[in-house]
Design a protein around this motif. Sequence first.
Motif, PDB file in Angstrom:
ATOM      1  N   ALA A 158       0.840  -1.342  -0.058  1.00 30.93           N
ATOM      2  CA  ALA A 158       0.139  -0.091  -0.127  1.00 30.93           C
ATOM      3  C   ALA A 158       1.009   1.286   0.041  1.00 30.93           C
ATOM      4  O   ALA A 158       0.476   2.431  -0.568  1.00 30.93           O
ATOM      5  N   ASP A 173      -1.403  -3.913   3.394  1.00 30.22           N
ATOM      6  CA  ASP A 173      -2.536  -4.286   3.706  1.00 30.22           C
ATOM      7  C   ASP A 173      -2.672  -5.903   4.035  1.00 30.22           C
ATOM      8  O   ASP A 173      -1.623  -6.454   3.403  1.00 30.22           O
ATOM      9  N   LEU A 210      -1.387  -3.473   7.692  1.00 27.64           N
ATOM     10  CA  LEU A 210      -2.394  -2.365   7.945  1.00 27.64           C
ATOM     11  C   LEU A 210      -3.671  -2.940   8.542  1.00 27.64           C
ATOM     12  O   LEU A 210      -4.697  -3.235   7.705  1.00 27.64           O
ATOM     13  N   ARG A 256     -17.928  -2.952   4.459  1.00 25.61           N
ATOM     14  CA  ARG A 256     -16.516  -3.192   4.932  1.00 25.61           C
ATOM     15  C   ARG A 256     -16.807  -4.262   6.404  1.00 25.61           C
ATOM     16  O   ARG A 256     -15.631  -4.613   6.737  1.00 25.61           O
ATOM     17  N   LYS A 310      -6.799   0.137  12.804  1.00 28.69           N
ATOM     18  CA  LYS A 310      -7.506   0.812  11.959  1.00 28.69           C
ATOM     19  C   LYS A 310      -9.075   0.922  12.022  1.00 28.69           C
ATOM     20  O   LYS A 310      -9.441  -0.243  12.575  1.00 28.69           O
ATOM     21  N   HIS A 311     -10.069   1.824  11.595  1.00 26.03           N
ATOM     22  CA  HIS A 311      -9.789   3.028  11.307  1.00 26.03           C
ATOM     23  C   HIS A 311     -10.353   3.978  12.446  1.00 26.03           C
ATOM     24  O   HIS A 311     -11.657   3.802  12.663  1.00 26.03           O
ATOM     25  N   ARG A 343     -17.564   7.702   2.240  1.00 29.30           N
ATOM     26  CA  ARG A 343     -16.502   7.644   3.408  1.00 29.30           C
ATOM     27  C   ARG A 343     -15.551   8.725   3.541  1.00 29.30           C
ATOM     28  O   ARG A 343     -15.101   8.830   4.680  1.00 29.30           O
ATOM     29  N   MET A 384      -4.017   3.792  12.578  1.00 29.11           N
ATOM     30  CA  MET A 384      -4.772   4.407  11.256  1.00 29.11           C
ATOM     31  C   MET A 384      -5.838   5.295  11.409  1.00 29.11           C
ATOM     32  O   MET A 384      -7.032   4.850  11.960  1.00 29.11           O
ATOM     33  N   TYR A 431     -11.174   7.978   7.402  1.00 32.44           N
ATOM     34  CA  TYR A 431     -11.718   8.857   6.425  1.00 32.44           C
ATOM     35  C   TYR A 431     -12.634   9.775   6.782  1.00 32.44           C
ATOM     36  O   TYR A 431     -12.507  11.016   6.390  1.00 32.44           O
ATOM     37  N   ASP A 490      -5.147   7.569   6.723  1.00 34.17           N
ATOM     38  CA  ASP A 490      -5.870   6.504   5.840  1.00 34.17           C
ATOM     39  C   ASP A 490      -5.469   7.313   4.665  1.00 34.17           C
ATOM     40  O   ASP A 490      -5.222   8.504   4.691  1.00 34.17           O
ATOM     41  N   TRP A 491      -5.507   6.424   3.593  1.00 34.37           N
ATOM     42  CA  TRP A 491      -4.913   6.820   2.247  1.00 34.37           C
ATOM     43  C   TRP A 491      -5.576   8.169   1.612  1.00 34.37           C
ATOM     44  O   TRP A 491      -6.817   7.989   1.415  1.00 34.37           O
ATOM     45  N   SER A 508      -9.118  -3.319  -0.257  1.00 36.15           N
ATOM     46  CA  SER A 508      -7.618  -3.320   0.150  1.00 36.15           C
ATOM     47  C   SER A 508      -7.509  -4.528   1.126  1.00 36.15           C
ATOM     48  O   SER A 508      -6.692  -5.218   1.474  1.00 36.15           O
ATOM     49  N   GLU A 547     -14.657  -2.425   0.025  1.00 42.59           N
ATOM     50  CA  GLU A 547     -14.287  -1.068   0.280  1.00 42.59           C
ATOM     51  C   GLU A 547     -14.981  -0.182  -0.785  1.00 42.59           C
ATOM     52  O   GLU A 547     -15.096  -0.452  -1.812  1.00 42.59           O
TER      53      GLU A 547
HETATM   54  C1  BGC Z   1      -8.304   1.826   3.159  1.00 44.31           C
HETATM   55  C2  BGC Z   1      -7.279   1.530   4.203  1.00 44.31           C
HETATM   56  C3  BGC Z   1      -6.286   0.640   3.679  1.00 44.31           C
HETATM   57  C4  BGC Z   1      -5.629   1.698   2.760  1.00 44.31           C
HETATM   58  C5  BGC Z   1      -4.193   1.285   1.868  1.00 44.31           C
HETATM   59  C6  BGC Z   1      -7.678   2.898   2.146  1.00 44.31           C
HETATM   60  O1  BGC Z   1      -8.394   3.038   0.914  1.00 44.31           O
HETATM   61  O2  BGC Z   1      -9.443   2.427   3.763  1.00 44.31           O
HETATM   62  O3  BGC Z   1      -7.960   0.389   5.230  1.00 44.31           O
HETATM   63  O4  BGC Z   1      -5.217   0.150   4.517  1.00 44.31           O
HETATM   64  O5  BGC Z   1      -6.418   2.100   1.761  1.00 44.31           O
HETATM   65  O6  BGC Z   1      -4.555   0.338   0.863  1.00 44.31           O
END
Ligand code: BGC
Length: 763
Positions: free
Chosen positions: A73, A91, A149, A163, A196-197, A207, A240, A243, A275-276, A395, A478
């Motif tokens: 990731a 992940d 993650l 999720r 997480k999250h 989200r 983590m 969002y 988070d990303w 992920s 997701e």
């Molecule tokens: C997800 C995380 C994941 C991250 C890295 C995000 O979109 O919400 O759970 O760890 O991406 O892939």
Amino acid sequence: MKKTLIALSLCLMAVSLSAQSGVQTPQLGKDNIYAIIAAMTLEDKVYLLMGLGDANWTNPSSGEKTVIVSGTAGRTWNIPRLGITPAVLSDGPAGLRIDAHPKEATHSYYCTAFPTATALASSWNTALVETVGKAMGNEVLEYGSDVLLAPAINIHRNPLCGRNFEYYSEDPLLAGKMGAAMIRGLQSNGVGASLKHFVANNIETNRTSINAVISQRALREIYLRGFEIAVKEGQPWTVMSSYNRLNGYYTSERYDLLTTVLRDEWGFKGLVMSDWWGGADAVAQMNAGNDLLMPGCNQREELLAAMRNKTIDESVLDRNISRILTFILKTPRYKGYAYSCHPDLPAHAQISRMAASESMVLLKNAQGTLPLKKVKTVALYGKTSYRFIAGGTGSGEVNYEKAISLEEALIKAGFQVSKPLAAMYTHFIDTLLANAKDDNKKQLVDFHPEMPLTNDQIQAQVHASDVAVITIGRNAGEGSDRSVSDFSLTETEKRLINDVSTAYHAVGKKVVVVLNIGGAIATSDWREEPDAILLAWQTGQEGGNAVVDMLKGAVNPSGKLPMSFPVAYSDVPSARTFPGEPSANPVTAIYDEGIYVGYRYYDTFKVPTAYEFGYGLSYTHFDYSDLTLSSSTFTGQLTVTVTVKNTGRVAGKEVVELYLSAPQSEMEKPQQELKAFAKTDLLNPGASQRISLTLDSRLLSSFQSGISTWVADKGTYEVRVGASSKDIRLTAAFEVPQSIYVEKDHNVLYPNVYFNELSRQKK
Ligand code: BGC
């Protein structure tokens, strides 16, 4: 000569100066972290505060490629000059997610798909989850990653959350204990976990912007509580942030969440990453204590500008960097671990299979239909029987080599599978795949409607098979939530169950339904028809084998539901408000059910469920006896002991659940709440085990918002011990003579709007 000497001495001086400065350049691990920070340029700092998620970037100071391990990731920045190595972040919750076929590799890099978190929670076995975590973490280490993650422990607030399969439970105690066990297992390898999250990421629709509006009490008791347990008992290296917004602000920008609660109250010592691409304001994130921004992008400019404009204090950056460096020092990559790229996949497959069979829940078993007796030929219905679903999408998906189907597993175990039926399904699946675009193939069958069968087609199978097994499959993932229609069975699925049941029952043969699903579905309108229902969940690559272990009776089911199965979706307390308002494009989600999530709601408001929280059958029976309390008056701690005896004919394990009914004095309370649980050893017929569970004042208490204090009200508490939230076998009572003010917390995270929260007193 003189000239030459002068030149030489000048040259030596230069060498010695540069040697000196080389010696003086502090190195991570050798020198104090603050010396390293002092030696950083502003640019170094800003780079280190975020990762390198974009595969096209190259590190200008080392020339290194961005991607270290393909398919991960992200990674953190490295500064060779200061001995700062990168850390690789991968992940996800059901196993390591990396590219199985990296370009330069000489062999495949498959990983093990373990049961999803929801399935693992159904085992109610923390030791098992720790074992799974240990195996997962070994793959993280051996494939060159530094952090997994995972675990993800958000509450199953609503069954439609896309999720939920990645999350454990509707109950924070169960989720927190499972999360802590997973962290301990993962980190026992010397790699890090990322819890997480954080927090209240219970909705996938919009989200990255949705605002979860939650009362302080519901936040503390339901949504934060699992994280609190996992942080305190698991000590994750990283957390983590989520969002979503929480009560108006992004979680990654909330100082009160990431610093006041997480660090000051709970004692978290690690690193917080976003988070990303989560959040909107890098300066606010830095100030809040969101140390690392992942995957790292345009925030560099934003932070440099903030430094120039003096809208951020450099000491904030230094504080966050110190946490990043402290983290890097622990990583295998910093320590120079020579990873093999050869984890013991066969051994891990065994662990995955063992965990899968302990995670499945037997929902129905009329007249002892299971385990199967005298069955040679199985008629296998449902497309999913031929393409068993290992886990959800996104992920949390693992690049495993192969997930065994139920068909293959049955054949391997010596059963015959009705060939004409198998041929029809195989043809259906092959045609679907042949007509699909490549990028669409992986989950196409999972999401495609079921193949309809005529009565004649079913009749043609009845005499040639001893039993019918129908698999119903569901997948989700997701980025989006499930629909109400996905919660229900389709007309084709219901007709299949109905027609097959009618045809087989007419000749005295049994029908078993296997549910290969990631979250709760409707069961009330069809569950009377089959003889047995096995909830197989999405239990990783070995799910097919584990189902056969149950069907044969090689393993006795011992899973229990980690969430309630409602009769109808409209019974769910958040059904009206999910995903949020306005419904076409939600901005806000008002959690107006408050603390009444899952069984807390159904029990308190007397709403019947199809299968209650904590429910699950076994091939044997367990008797509960000799419930004793260490005292009838609570003085800070109390031990509850009970004997569980296997009174049936086969060996089995039992989950013992302890609920507490608190007095309704100062604060209103749900009818009952899970406060402790344990799983017995494998008990042979006639064998018994004494189980001890401990209650402390914090477990007795609720969060009183007005005074921000955990309070255990005075009065009589009923201890309820049983096999499910409804199957309470023994009760006992104790007194709390004076209210106990257990812990005062900060008055933070309150909602900024007024809303009417569900209350049993206002009913
Ligand atoms: C997800 C995380 C994941 C991250 C890295 C995000 O979109 O919400 O759970 O760890 O991406 O892939």
